[in-house]
Write a protein that holds these residues in place. Structure first.
Motif, PDB file in Angstrom:
ATOM      1  N   ARG A 206       0.626  -1.268  -0.176  1.00  0.00           N
ATOM      2  CA  ARG A 206      -0.025  -0.036  -0.008  1.00  0.00           C
ATOM      3  C   ARG A 206       1.014   1.231   0.062  1.00  0.00           C
ATOM      4  NH1 ARG A 206      -2.571  -1.362   4.175  1.00  0.00           N
ATOM      5  NH2 ARG A 206      -4.323  -2.454   3.120  1.00  0.00           N
ATOM      6  N   THR A 207       1.964   1.237   0.858  1.00  0.00           N
ATOM      7  CA  THR A 207       2.813   2.483   0.568  1.00  0.00           C
ATOM      8  C   THR A 207       4.004   2.529  -0.314  1.00  0.00           C
ATOM      9  OG1 THR A 207       4.379   1.234   2.351  1.00  0.00           O
ATOM     10  CG2 THR A 207       2.590   2.665   3.373  1.00  0.00           C
ATOM     11  N   ARG A 208       4.196   1.367  -0.849  1.00  0.00           N
ATOM     12  CA  ARG A 208       5.449   1.639  -1.914  1.00  0.00           C
ATOM     13  C   ARG A 208       4.815   1.286  -3.428  1.00  0.00           C
ATOM     14  NH1 ARG A 208      10.590  -1.783   0.928  1.00  0.00           N
ATOM     15  NH2 ARG A 208      10.282  -0.709   2.949  1.00  0.00           N
ATOM     16  N   ARG A 209       3.555   1.150  -3.327  1.00  0.00           N
ATOM     17  CA  ARG A 209       2.781   0.942  -4.554  1.00  0.00           C
ATOM     18  C   ARG A 209       3.314   0.284  -6.088  1.00  0.00           C
ATOM     19  NH1 ARG A 209      -1.657   4.450  -3.502  1.00  0.00           N
ATOM     20  NH2 ARG A 209      -1.986   4.706  -5.466  1.00  0.00           N
ATOM     21  N   PRO A 210       3.921  -0.918  -5.723  1.00  0.00           N
ATOM     22  CA  PRO A 210       4.642  -1.621  -6.886  1.00  0.00           C
ATOM     23  C   PRO A 210       3.768  -1.873  -8.077  1.00  0.00           C
ATOM     24  CG  PRO A 210       3.868  -3.082  -5.019  1.00  0.00           C
ATOM     25  CD  PRO A 210       3.742  -1.770  -4.523  1.00  0.00           C
ATOM     26  N   ARG A 211       4.165  -1.923  -9.150  1.00  0.00           N
ATOM     27  CA  ARG A 211       3.472  -2.034 -10.463  1.00  0.00           C
ATOM     28  C   ARG A 211       3.263  -3.593 -10.685  1.00  0.00           C
ATOM     29  NH1 ARG A 211       0.380   1.725 -10.853  1.00  0.00           N
ATOM     30  NH2 ARG A 211      -0.174   1.181 -12.975  1.00  0.00           N
ATOM     31  N   ARG A 212       4.272  -4.263 -10.486  1.00  0.00           N
ATOM     32  CA  ARG A 212       4.216  -5.647 -10.816  1.00  0.00           C
ATOM     33  C   ARG A 212       4.810  -6.624  -9.525  1.00  0.00           C
ATOM     34  NH1 ARG A 212       6.160  -7.494 -16.656  1.00  0.00           N
ATOM     35  NH2 ARG A 212       4.377  -6.564 -17.113  1.00  0.00           N
ATOM     36  N   VAL A 213       3.836  -7.552  -9.019  1.00  0.00           N
ATOM     37  CA  VAL A 213       4.276  -8.079  -7.811  1.00  0.00           C
ATOM     38  C   VAL A 213       4.332  -9.685  -8.305  1.00  0.00           C
ATOM     39  CG1 VAL A 213       3.385  -9.001  -5.514  1.00  0.00           C
ATOM     40  CG2 VAL A 213       3.003  -6.454  -6.334  1.00  0.00           C
ATOM     41  N   LEU A 214       5.186 -10.287  -7.929  1.00  0.00           N
ATOM     42  CA  LEU A 214       5.505 -11.826  -8.069  1.00  0.00           C
ATOM     43  C   LEU A 214       5.365 -12.510  -6.800  1.00  0.00           C
ATOM     44  CD1 LEU A 214       6.180 -14.118  -9.879  1.00  0.00           C
ATOM     45  CD2 LEU A 214       8.580 -13.675  -9.336  1.00  0.00           C
ATOM     46  N   GLU A 215       4.441 -13.533  -6.686  1.00  0.00           N
ATOM     47  CA  GLU A 215       4.307 -14.224  -5.563  1.00  0.00           C
ATOM     48  C   GLU A 215       4.418 -16.012  -5.882  1.00  0.00           C
ATOM     49  OE1 GLU A 215       0.664 -15.044  -2.250  1.00  0.00           O
ATOM     50  OE2 GLU A 215       0.074 -14.997  -4.502  1.00  0.00           O
ATOM     51  N   LEU A 216       5.558 -16.463  -4.997  1.00  0.00           N
ATOM     52  CA  LEU A 216       6.016 -17.572  -5.358  1.00  0.00           C
ATOM     53  C   LEU A 216       5.089 -18.384  -4.219  1.00  0.00           C
ATOM     54  CD1 LEU A 216       9.573 -17.153  -5.677  1.00  0.00           C
ATOM     55  CD2 LEU A 216       8.050 -17.317  -7.394  1.00  0.00           C
TER      56      LEU A 216
ATOM     57  N   HIS B 136     -14.148 -13.408  -5.899  1.00  0.00           N
ATOM     58  CA  HIS B 136     -13.879 -12.026  -5.191  1.00  0.00           C
ATOM     59  C   HIS B 136     -13.942 -10.872  -6.511  1.00  0.00           C
ATOM     60  CE1 HIS B 136     -13.541 -12.514  -0.857  1.00  0.00           C
ATOM     61  NE2 HIS B 136     -12.949 -13.924  -1.513  1.00  0.00           N
ATOM     62  N   GLY B 137     -14.291 -11.411  -7.695  1.00  0.00           N
ATOM     63  CA  GLY B 137     -14.037 -10.207  -8.786  1.00  0.00           C
ATOM     64  C   GLY B 137     -12.708  -9.821  -9.105  1.00  0.00           C
ATOM     65  N   LEU B 138     -11.413 -10.564  -8.903  1.00  0.00           N
ATOM     66  CA  LEU B 138     -10.264  -9.974  -8.809  1.00  0.00           C
ATOM     67  C   LEU B 138      -9.201 -10.744  -9.906  1.00  0.00           C
ATOM     68  CD1 LEU B 138      -9.526  -9.999  -4.937  1.00  0.00           C
ATOM     69  CD2 LEU B 138      -9.847  -7.916  -6.245  1.00  0.00           C
ATOM     70  N   THR B 139      -9.795 -11.038 -10.911  1.00  0.00           N
ATOM     71  CA  THR B 139      -8.856 -11.724 -11.898  1.00  0.00           C
ATOM     72  C   THR B 139      -8.675 -10.669 -12.903  1.00  0.00           C
ATOM     73  OG1 THR B 139     -11.054 -12.035 -13.284  1.00  0.00           O
ATOM     74  CG2 THR B 139     -10.371 -13.936 -12.033  1.00  0.00           C
ATOM     75  N   GLY B 140      -9.144  -9.394 -12.854  1.00  0.00           N
ATOM     76  CA  GLY B 140      -8.527  -8.473 -13.694  1.00  0.00           C
ATOM     77  C   GLY B 140      -7.155  -8.037 -13.144  1.00  0.00           C
ATOM     78  N   VAL B 141      -6.706  -8.144 -11.786  1.00  0.00           N
ATOM     79  CA  VAL B 141      -5.562  -7.728 -11.189  1.00  0.00           C
ATOM     80  C   VAL B 141      -4.616  -8.907 -11.022  1.00  0.00           C
ATOM     81  CG1 VAL B 141      -6.308  -5.181 -10.577  1.00  0.00           C
ATOM     82  CG2 VAL B 141      -6.467  -7.401  -9.007  1.00  0.00           C
ATOM     83  N   ALA B 142      -5.075  -9.952 -10.926  1.00  0.00           N
ATOM     84  CA  ALA B 142      -4.205 -11.030 -10.339  1.00  0.00           C
ATOM     85  C   ALA B 142      -4.420 -12.455 -11.422  1.00  0.00           C
ATOM     86  CB  ALA B 142      -4.673 -11.603  -8.987  1.00  0.00           C
ATOM     87  N   GLU B 143      -3.359 -13.233 -11.291  1.00  0.00           N
ATOM     88  CA  GLU B 143      -3.291 -14.195 -12.140  1.00  0.00           C
ATOM     89  C   GLU B 143      -2.510 -15.310 -11.586  1.00  0.00           C
ATOM     90  OE1 GLU B 143      -0.995 -15.761 -16.677  1.00  0.00           O
ATOM     91  OE2 GLU B 143      -0.902 -13.638 -15.800  1.00  0.00           O
ATOM     92  N   VAL B 144      -2.951 -16.476 -11.712  1.00  0.00           N
ATOM     93  CA  VAL B 144      -2.308 -17.779 -10.867  1.00  0.00           C
ATOM     94  C   VAL B 144      -1.952 -18.662 -12.141  1.00  0.00           C
ATOM     95  CG1 VAL B 144      -2.454 -19.604  -9.488  1.00  0.00           C
ATOM     96  CG2 VAL B 144      -3.674 -17.524  -8.868  1.00  0.00           C
TER      97      VAL B 144
ATOM     98  N   ILE C 123       1.280 -11.541 -10.310  1.00  0.00           N
ATOM     99  CA  ILE C 123       1.418 -12.951 -10.997  1.00  0.00           C
ATOM    100  C   ILE C 123       1.740 -13.834  -9.673  1.00  0.00           C
ATOM    101  CG2 ILE C 123       2.818 -14.308 -12.526  1.00  0.00           C
ATOM    102  CD1 ILE C 123       2.350 -10.444 -13.124  1.00  0.00           C
ATOM    103  N   SER C 124       1.111 -14.909  -9.582  1.00  0.00           N
ATOM    104  CA  SER C 124       1.572 -15.949  -8.436  1.00  0.00           C
ATOM    105  C   SER C 124       1.883 -17.285  -9.290  1.00  0.00           C
ATOM    106  CB  SER C 124       0.281 -15.955  -7.700  1.00  0.00           C
ATOM    107  OG  SER C 124       0.344 -16.957  -6.563  1.00  0.00           O
TER     108      SER C 124
ATOM    109  N   THR D 181      -4.247 -17.772   0.287  1.00  0.00           N
ATOM    110  CA  THR D 181      -5.063 -16.735   1.037  1.00  0.00           C
ATOM    111  C   THR D 181      -4.215 -15.274   0.714  1.00  0.00           C
ATOM    112  OG1 THR D 181      -5.611 -18.073   2.696  1.00  0.00           O
ATOM    113  CG2 THR D 181      -5.917 -15.881   3.031  1.00  0.00           C
ATOM    114  N   SER D 182      -2.993 -15.088   0.826  1.00  0.00           N
ATOM    115  CA  SER D 182      -2.316 -13.977   0.547  1.00  0.00           C
ATOM    116  C   SER D 182      -2.494 -13.548  -0.944  1.00  0.00           C
ATOM    117  CB  SER D 182      -0.838 -14.123   0.727  1.00  0.00           C
ATOM    118  OG  SER D 182      -0.282 -15.236   0.129  1.00  0.00           O
ATOM    119  N   SER D 183      -2.921 -14.405  -2.046  1.00  0.00           N
ATOM    120  CA  SER D 183      -3.269 -13.972  -3.459  1.00  0.00           C
ATOM    121  C   SER D 183      -4.352 -13.034  -3.235  1.00  0.00           C
ATOM    122  CB  SER D 183      -3.303 -14.941  -4.135  1.00  0.00           C
ATOM    123  OG  SER D 183      -2.237 -16.018  -3.848  1.00  0.00           O
TER     124      SER D 183
END
Length: 344
Positions: free
Chosen positions: A173-183, A223-231, A204-205, A187-189
């Motif tokens: 929230r504070t650093r506002r990254p443009r591209r997040v990679l989750e390994l 949750h209607g979040l497929t527009g901002v998150a991909e697994v 991208i997870s 739940t965190s996704s």
């Protein structure tokens, strides 16, 4: 008439015997006065003697009754004192019994808590009981940030704890990254996707478990979040580093990624092999942005501590920041200017 009635009400009420005594005394007084006035001094003297004797007898009777009353009062005081002392003894005994009982219960409770805490320490993956209030407070803070559009998957276990998740979301929230990679998805996704929906950016997870990846996709859809998150399905393949093979995510799943400015390393799981997360920096370093934040979960475990030490020694521009909460490590990556120029 009314004045006479008031006088009668004010006079003390006498019993029959008392009224008779008063009447006799009145007659004697009147007889003494009459005989004295008529010159019958002998009779007057006799009547006066009788009156004096009656008065003396009355005084003696009064004194006797007063003495009896005093004795009765003293006896009542003794009885009252005895009763009070007995009540005090009973009360003290009852309080002492309750104190001893409470002390025994306190010891039993302390022993029970100690046994539970000891057993919890012996069970792998069991959280310290003292951390429960902290996790509840973190959960409350998480849900205060926004209202989910569907039931949230549970945290803890293999997922990030609420305390760790709280700081991860704060950093995003504070650093506002443009591209997040989750390994490692889960739940965190969903939580990260909610934050990125507000701040802008994309997640991208990667997940080696196809079934678990499908569950995370279903949660993101709900949750209607497929527009901002991909697994992405990312099976584990050998990654060779310094002539040693490690099971890690298929590099082909990262082929189209670059300028990653936020990384959450929460996989592969420990059960997939020793030093399972060590390859992460080796495999993604060239795909990082010149400035990036890296969150390394479970950083207190032996293998993860060894990986941290090796990374900070090997990769120039990688430093560890101070963590606020949880069991993760926060790393800051700043690509040296010479390497940034060569990369460009």
């Amino acid at each position: 008439m009314s004045q006479l009635s008031r006088v009668r009400r004010r006079l003390p009420r006498l019993s029959g015997a008392q009224a008779a005594v008063v009447a006799i005394a009145g007659v004697l007084c009147a007889g003494t006065a009459v005989t004295g006035l008529t010159g019958h001094t002998g009779t007057a003297t006799a009547l006066l003697a009788v009156l004096a004797g009656a008065v003396l007898a009355g005084l003696m009777l009064v004194l006797r009754r007063i003495g009896k009353a005093q004795k009765a009062g003293l006896a009542a005081q003794r009885d009252l004192r005895t009763t009070v002392e007995e009540m005090q003894r009973r009360l003290v005994a009852a309080v002492e019994r309750e104190r001893l009982t409470a002390g025994d219960r306190h010891l039993e409770l302390a022993e029970a808590i100690a046994k539970v805490a000891h057993r919890a320490d012996l069970l792998p993956g069991t959280h310290d009981l003292r951390a429960v209030p902290r996790e509840i407070e973190a959960t409350v803070q998480l849900f205060q940030a926004f209202t989910p559009r569907a039931p949230m998957p549970s945290s803890g276990g293999f997922a990030l704890n609420p305390t760790d998740l709280l700081e991860v979301l704060h950093l995003i929230r504070t650093r506002r990254p443009r591209r997040v990679l989750e390994l490692g998805s889960g739940t965190s996704s969903v939580w990260i996707a909610y934050v990125l929906e507000k701040t802008g950016g994309r997640l991208i997870s990667l997940d080696h478990d196809a079934g678990y990846a499908a569950q995370t996709r279903a949660a993101l859809t709900a949750h209607g979040l497929t527009g901002v998150a991909e697994v992405r399905d990312a099976p584990l393949v050998p990654a060779t580093i310094d002539e040693r093979d490690y099971p890690w995510y298929d590099p082909e799943t990262l082929a189209d990624l670059s300028d990653i400015d936020f990384v959450l390393i929460d996989g592969p799981p420990e059960r997939t092999g020793a030093d399972a997360r060590y390859p992460a920096l080796h495999m993604i370093e060239k795909r990082l942005a010149d400035q990036a934040t890296i969150i390394f979960d479970d950083a207190t475990r032996k293998d993860e501590l060894a990986a941290l030490a090796a990374w900070t020694e090997r990769f120039e521009g990688l430093t560890r920041e101070g963590e606020l909460l949880g069991r993760h490590a926060v790393l800051s990556f700043s690509r040296p200017p010479t390497m940034a120029t060569a990369r460009g």
